[in-house]
Design an enzyme around this catalytic site. Structure first.
Site, PDB file in Angstrom:
ATOM      1  N   ASP A  32       0.834  -1.202   0.000  1.00  0.00           N
ATOM      2  CA  ASP A  32       0.000   0.000   0.000  1.00  0.00           C
ATOM      3  C   ASP A  32       0.872   1.257   0.000  1.00  0.00           C
ATOM      4  O   ASP A  32       0.573   2.237  -0.674  1.00  0.00           O
ATOM      5  CB  ASP A  32      -0.901   0.025   1.246  1.00  0.00           C
ATOM      6  CG  ASP A  32      -2.002  -1.014   1.154  1.00  0.00           C
ATOM      7  OD1 ASP A  32      -2.042  -1.730   0.126  1.00  0.00           O
ATOM      8  OD2 ASP A  32      -2.793  -1.118   2.105  1.00  0.00           O
ATOM      9  N   TYR A  35       2.227   1.962  -3.394  1.00  0.00           N
ATOM     10  CA  TYR A  35       1.138   2.460  -4.238  1.00  0.00           C
ATOM     11  C   TYR A  35       0.902   3.947  -3.930  1.00  0.00           C
ATOM     12  O   TYR A  35       0.825   4.779  -4.828  1.00  0.00           O
ATOM     13  CB  TYR A  35      -0.131   1.643  -3.962  1.00  0.00           C
ATOM     14  CG  TYR A  35      -1.328   2.006  -4.824  1.00  0.00           C
ATOM     15  CD1 TYR A  35      -1.554   1.379  -6.047  1.00  0.00           C
ATOM     16  CD2 TYR A  35      -2.242   2.963  -4.398  1.00  0.00           C
ATOM     17  CE1 TYR A  35      -2.659   1.707  -6.823  1.00  0.00           C
ATOM     18  CE2 TYR A  35      -3.343   3.297  -5.164  1.00  0.00           C
ATOM     19  CZ  TYR A  35      -3.551   2.655  -6.373  1.00  0.00           C
ATOM     20  OH  TYR A  35      -4.641   2.982  -7.143  1.00  0.00           O
ATOM     21  N   GLU A 113     -25.077 -17.169 -11.859  1.00  0.00           N
ATOM     22  CA  GLU A 113     -24.389 -16.125 -11.078  1.00  0.00           C
ATOM     23  C   GLU A 113     -25.105 -15.913  -9.755  1.00  0.00           C
ATOM     24  O   GLU A 113     -26.319 -16.024  -9.690  1.00  0.00           O
ATOM     25  CB  GLU A 113     -24.455 -14.766 -11.815  1.00  0.00           C
ATOM     26  CG  GLU A 113     -23.884 -14.772 -13.187  1.00  0.00           C
ATOM     27  CD  GLU A 113     -24.295 -13.512 -13.964  1.00  0.00           C
ATOM     28  OE1 GLU A 113     -24.512 -12.452 -13.357  1.00  0.00           O
ATOM     29  OE2 GLU A 113     -24.405 -13.625 -15.193  1.00  0.00           O
ATOM     30  N   LYS A 115     -26.978 -13.720  -7.110  1.00  0.00           N
ATOM     31  CA  LYS A 115     -27.752 -12.486  -7.286  1.00  0.00           C
ATOM     32  C   LYS A 115     -27.307 -11.513  -6.200  1.00  0.00           C
ATOM     33  O   LYS A 115     -27.574 -11.710  -5.020  1.00  0.00           O
ATOM     34  CB  LYS A 115     -29.251 -12.763  -7.181  1.00  0.00           C
ATOM     35  CG  LYS A 115     -30.067 -11.529  -7.489  1.00  0.00           C
ATOM     36  CD  LYS A 115     -31.533 -11.864  -7.708  1.00  0.00           C
ATOM     37  CE  LYS A 115     -32.296 -10.669  -8.228  1.00  0.00           C
ATOM     38  NZ  LYS A 115     -32.335  -9.532  -7.318  1.00  0.00           N
ATOM     39  N   GLU A 175     -23.587  -4.412 -10.672  1.00  0.00           N
ATOM     40  CA  GLU A 175     -24.107  -4.135  -9.342  1.00  0.00           C
ATOM     41  C   GLU A 175     -23.035  -3.461  -8.493  1.00  0.00           C
ATOM     42  O   GLU A 175     -21.908  -3.952  -8.415  1.00  0.00           O
ATOM     43  CB  GLU A 175     -24.491  -5.489  -8.710  1.00  0.00           C
ATOM     44  CG  GLU A 175     -25.518  -5.413  -7.640  1.00  0.00           C
ATOM     45  CD  GLU A 175     -26.953  -5.336  -8.177  1.00  0.00           C
ATOM     46  OE1 GLU A 175     -27.151  -5.269  -9.419  1.00  0.00           O
ATOM     47  OE2 GLU A 175     -27.870  -5.315  -7.348  1.00  0.00           O
ATOM     48  N   CYS A 408     -51.573  -3.023  34.712  1.00  0.00           N
ATOM     49  CA  CYS A 408     -51.702  -4.142  33.784  1.00  0.00           C
ATOM     50  C   CYS A 408     -52.727  -3.790  32.714  1.00  0.00           C
ATOM     51  O   CYS A 408     -53.839  -3.359  33.045  1.00  0.00           O
ATOM     52  CB  CYS A 408     -52.142  -5.393  34.553  1.00  0.00           C
ATOM     53  SG  CYS A 408     -52.596  -6.739  33.449  1.00  0.00           S
ATOM     54  N   CYS A 411     -55.932  -6.342  33.606  1.00  0.00           N
ATOM     55  CA  CYS A 411     -56.749  -6.289  34.826  1.00  0.00           C
ATOM     56  C   CYS A 411     -56.532  -5.013  35.622  1.00  0.00           C
ATOM     57  O   CYS A 411     -57.125  -4.841  36.682  1.00  0.00           O
ATOM     58  CB  CYS A 411     -56.465  -7.509  35.697  1.00  0.00           C
ATOM     59  SG  CYS A 411     -54.823  -7.445  36.446  1.00  0.00           S
ATOM     60  N   CYS A 469     -47.392  -8.247  36.172  1.00  0.00           N
ATOM     61  CA  CYS A 469     -48.705  -7.845  36.662  1.00  0.00           C
ATOM     62  C   CYS A 469     -48.846  -8.440  38.066  1.00  0.00           C
ATOM     63  O   CYS A 469     -48.523  -9.606  38.288  1.00  0.00           O
ATOM     64  CB  CYS A 469     -49.786  -8.394  35.737  1.00  0.00           C
ATOM     65  SG  CYS A 469     -51.405  -8.456  36.511  1.00  0.00           S
ATOM     66  N   CYS A 475     -55.975 -11.924  37.460  1.00  0.00           N
ATOM     67  CA  CYS A 475     -55.818 -11.308  36.133  1.00  0.00           C
ATOM     68  C   CYS A 475     -56.284 -12.316  35.088  1.00  0.00           C
ATOM     69  O   CYS A 475     -55.729 -13.415  34.977  1.00  0.00           O
ATOM     70  CB  CYS A 475     -54.360 -10.918  35.882  1.00  0.00           C
ATOM     71  SG  CYS A 475     -54.104 -10.259  34.220  1.00  0.00           S
TER      72      CYS A 475
HETATM   73  S1  IVH Z   1     -29.107  -9.646 -14.657  1.00  0.00           S
HETATM   74  C1  IVH Z   1     -31.886  -8.985 -17.703  1.00  0.00           C
HETATM   75  N1  IVH Z   1     -27.520 -10.628 -12.830  1.00  0.00           N
HETATM   76  O1  IVH Z   1     -31.305  -7.925  -9.876  1.00  0.00           O
HETATM   77  C2  IVH Z   1     -31.156  -9.250 -16.532  1.00  0.00           C
HETATM   78  N2  IVH Z   1     -29.085  -8.968 -12.200  1.00  0.00           N
HETATM   79  O2  IVH Z   1     -34.385  -7.874 -10.947  1.00  0.00           O
HETATM   80  C3  IVH Z   1     -31.055  -8.105 -15.651  1.00  0.00           C
HETATM   81  N3  IVH Z   1     -28.979  -8.326  -9.876  1.00  0.00           N
HETATM   82  O3  IVH Z   1     -31.854  -4.744 -10.887  1.00  0.00           O
HETATM   83  C4  IVH Z   1     -30.172  -8.245 -14.574  1.00  0.00           C
HETATM   84  N4  IVH Z   1     -27.322  -9.650  -9.314  1.00  0.00           N
HETATM   85  O4  IVH Z   1     -29.437  -5.171 -10.308  1.00  0.00           O
HETATM   86  C5  IVH Z   1     -28.511  -9.772 -13.106  1.00  0.00           C
HETATM   87  N5  IVH Z   1     -26.019 -11.535 -11.312  1.00  0.00           N
HETATM   88  C6  IVH Z   1     -27.019 -10.699 -11.583  1.00  0.00           C
HETATM   89  C7  IVH Z   1     -27.581  -9.856 -10.616  1.00  0.00           C
HETATM   90  C8  IVH Z   1     -28.623  -9.008 -10.966  1.00  0.00           C
HETATM   91  C9  IVH Z   1     -28.170  -8.719  -8.898  1.00  0.00           C
HETATM   92  C10 IVH Z   1     -30.067  -7.319  -9.756  1.00  0.00           C
HETATM   93  C11 IVH Z   1     -30.018  -6.297 -10.829  1.00  0.00           C
HETATM   94  C12 IVH Z   1     -31.451  -6.015 -11.221  1.00  0.00           C
HETATM   95  C13 IVH Z   1     -32.222  -7.005 -10.433  1.00  0.00           C
HETATM   96  C14 IVH Z   1     -33.132  -7.759 -11.383  1.00  0.00           C
END
Ligand code: IVH
Length: 719
Positions: A32, A35, A113, A115, A175, A408, A411, A469, A475
């Site tokens: 660090d 950098y 993936e 979510k 995201e 209470c 009661c 109570c 009660c």
């Molecule tokens: S694909 C057409 N992949 O989920 C596909 N979305 O309801 C559109 N999200 O607002 C999104 N992880 O921000 C995709 N691996 C992922 C995701 C992802 C999170 C969120 C995304 C979107 C919502 C979809």
């Protein structure tokens, strides 16, 4: 001059390459400090030659503050949302629809993936240079948050040169999120500085992106993963797998947990893998996303409404949810303790609707400080009851803090602090304490055995966070609660005495004590005359009362509602003493020798059996019952499962789950519904799901429910 300008470009390149090593490869090659040194040099040159600075310089992440509000920006291609699947069947239907739409019965590849639980953004790169960062907005129009996006160090301001040429224009979708550990540190800091704490990492990420001052955003630990593509001009891709590997080569962060699956079964396996490792994943996720890998197929499938037909989110049952607090009430329990309970605007947490949430006691009430109109963060994990994790105070006109009631709510008797008493035997001639006891009974016994005129007992009341109570059996809530507990399934199991009938009989004074239940049949004619009591319902009632006459000792002990005596303690008492008479006669010393019973619980038990009202009540009740006494287990070692924690999951047959549970508990096992590192065995029945997976990852020994008889007879075979 030329030399310096050359050095300037070199430093820029070097810093970018270190950013790539750090954010993409997760493998920095310099410290660090080194950098920071490079960065200082860069800034020094820039201060001498401000005209050299371009927006892509690594020093230009925190730019100028926009004037009023963010400008709007129309996405080149709409930002879609995802349809949801909640189980395997939904996912199979999704796959069937896709194959049907594509007119094929051959399995297709899905890109899987996690979510991410963050905020969706769109990044625009023109010939490799980041020119805009936009929020999702309504999917068509978002807000231009470029200055804030530029502060996120894992988002490259210029793409890294690679074998793949840059498109003329590229919308990178992804995201912005905050790692769990960074979130905790962020909130700790906010708490310390008396600032607002964030409800969850998603809110913190979204809120940080919408700061008008990019300097504030730059202080937030934001991270980014790309998960898609919008408009792309001047370059063709074949499938998602290719897109993400090219993204990585350009220095765009992509989640390393992504994977290609070649069938819907593999997708399900991916879901299970990610779900079972969820706690160990460093950022919050709320499910996984499956996307048709090939772009030509995606095009063919198109979209309905705002969701693509080629993708679906398989969601985990939600674990945390936000909802409004509508009221805070104090509920009187069967022991008289008043419990603060938050009444919530109904919210679905982990697949269950929650509209009440216990706040346990005054300490918890003070800690959370929930007020009407505030937003509560509710958490529910597995089968566990919902918990209020924290409160987001209402910004304007916040209601007053909740005060403990003086009377209470049922009661109107005065509320008293539920002190925990400590009894001290004092030698008054010397004004000196001789010995302390957790129960009056024990103190009295001490006096009896050490007869001396100068010995006295004094009671000291220790604070607890509970209020009570003072109405006792007068009660209605306490009285009804006592009987509701007595007739419950796990207690005397009188199913004909549902709450409505029970309360009616209490109101009409047919039931004033436990024994009255067993003389109800003598009042048959009078009962039949009561409103809503036909001949048939009286028949049912009497039948179920008759059935309950024969009762196992532990159930009877549990049904008495002795404070602190739950099912496990009741079983232990029954197993150790073997009869009601022996339990009644037991001394404090006998009681603390029982597994899981400490001095506080022992004091409650001996106090219960010392009380005249309780002894009178038992005296009339016991002759009405046929008590099934267990074989006395003189030592813990007699119990096959003593000290073991066992969990049960899935459908168990031919024995019922309760039967299995009873069997194990009667042999000393602690039966739990959740799995942890402490679990010794998991009994897995049909359709065992996530608990089985978790048990496997934790290395818990698994017993197939079909082998339950062998297990019960000889658990050693399974160790
Ligand atoms: S694909 C057409 N992949 O989920 C596909 N979305 O309801 C559109 N999200 O607002 C999104 N992880 O921000 C995709 N691996 C992922 C995701 C992802 C999170 C969120 C995304 C979107 C919502 C979809």
């Amino acid at each position: 001059m030329n030399k310096l300008s050359h050095r300037y470009t070199t430093i820029q390149k070097t810093i970018r390459s270190h950013d790539y090593e750090y954010y993409i490869l997760d493998d920095p090659s310099i410290s660090d400090q080194e950098y920071d040194e490079l960065f200082r040099e860069l800034k020094q040159i820039e201060s001498k030659h401000p005209d050299w600075i371009t927006p892509e310089s690594p020093s230009q992440r925190v730019g100028i503050k926009p004037e009023n509000d963010f400008a709007t920006f129309k996405h080149f291609q709409q930002m879609l949302s995802l349809a949801n699947a909640f189980n395997a069947e939904d996912l199979k239907n999704f796959n069937d629809r896709i194959l049907k739409n594509l007119g094929t019965d051959k399995q297709i590849d899905y890109f899987c993936e996690p979510k991410m639980d963050g905020a969706a953004v769109s990044l625009i790169y023109e010939k490799g240079i980041l020119t805009k960062g936009v929020t999702r907005g309504d999917g068509t129009i978002g807000e231009d948050i470029t200055s804030n996006i530029r502060t996120i160090r894992s988002i490259p301001l210029t793409l890294k040169e690679s074998e793949s040429s840059f498109p003329d224009l590229l919308e990178v979708r992804g995201e912005v999120f905050i790692r769990k550990s960074d979130f905790d540190a962020l909130n700790q800091r906010a708490n310390k500085n008396g600032e607002k704490v964030f409800a969850n990492p998603r809110n913190a990420a979204a809120g940080s992106l919408r700061q008008l001052d990019p300097a504030i955003t730059s202080g937030r630990p934001l991270a980014f993963f790309a998960h898609g593509i919008g408009l792309c001009q001047g370059k063709e891709f074949i499938d998602l797998q290719e897109i993400f590997s090219v993204f990585l080569s350009w220095g765009l962060p992509v989640n390393s947990l992504n994977k290609l699956a070649v069938s819907v079964d593999e997708c399900l396996k991916y879901f299970q893998e990610i779900e079972s490792s969820r706690d160990n994943i460093p950022f919050e996720i709320d499910g996984v996303v499956f996307k048709v890998n090939e772009l030509t197929f995606q095009k063919q499938l198109g979209q309905i409404a705002r969701s693509p037909r080629w993708a679906i989110a398989h969601k985990f049952p939600a674990e945390e949810a936000l909802t409004e607090i509508e009221n805070i009430e104090f509920q009187v329990g069967r022991t008289g303790i008043l419990t603060p309970v938050a009444k919530l605007k109904t919210v679905n947490v982990g697949g269950v609707n929650v509209s009440n949430c216990t706040l346990h006691n005054l300490d918890e009430l003070k800690r959370l400080d929930p007020r009407v109109g505030d937003v509560a963060v509710i958490k529910r994990a597995g089968d566990v009851i919902p918990k209020m994790v924290r409160v987001i105070p209402k910004k304007k006109n916040r209601a007053n803090a909740v005060e403990a009631p003086q009377k209470c709510p049922c009661c109107h008797s005065p509320i008293v602090l539920n002190y925990q008493s400590e009894w001290t035997v004092i030698d008054s001639s010397k004004s000196k304490p001789v010995k302390k006891f957790a129960s009056k009974y024990e103190a009295q016994k001490f006096l009896e055995t050490n007869q001396s005129i100068s010995l006295n007992i004094s009671e000291e009341q220790l604070d607890t966070p509970f209020i009570k109570c003072s109405g006792g059996n007068n009660c209605p809530e306490i009285f009804q609660g006592k009987f509701t507990h007595f007739v419950a399934k796990k207690a005397m199991d009188i199913d004909g005495l549902g709450q409505e009938i029970l309360f009616a009989l209490i109101n009409k004074k047919f039931i004033k004590d436990f024994a009255d239940i067993y003389s109800l049949k003598e009042h048959r004619a009078e009962l039949e005359k009561l409103e809503r009591f036909g001949e048939k319902s009286v028949d049912n009632l009497i039948k179920s009362i008759d059935k309950s006459v024969s009762v196992e000792l532990y159930k009877l002990v549990f049904s008495l509602g002795i404070e602190e005596v739950g099912e496990t303690t009741a079983r232990n008492l029954a197993n150790v003493f073997g009869s009601m008479e022996a339990i009644q006669k037991s001394s404090f010393e006998d009681l603390i020798a029982v597994p899981d019973i400490g001095p506080r619980v022992a004091a409650k038990i001996s106090d219960y059996f010392c009380d005249d009202e309780n002894t009178a009540s038992l005296e009339t009740l016991l002759p009405c019952l046929h008590i099934i006494n267990p074989d006395i287990k003189t030592s813990n070692k007699d119990m096959k499962f003593f000290g073991l924690q066992i969990a049960i999951t899935g459908k168990i047959s031919p024995m019922s789950r309760d039967e299995v549970k009873n069997l194990l508990m009667s042999e000393g096992a602690k039966v739990t519904s959740s799995i942890s590192k402490k679990t010794d065995y998991l009994i897995a029945g049909e359709n065992a799901g996530s608990k089985l997976e978790k048990a496997k990852t934790l290395g818990v020994r698994i017993v197939d429910a079909v082998d339950i008889n062998t297990f019960v007879n000889d658990p050693k075979k399974f160790s």
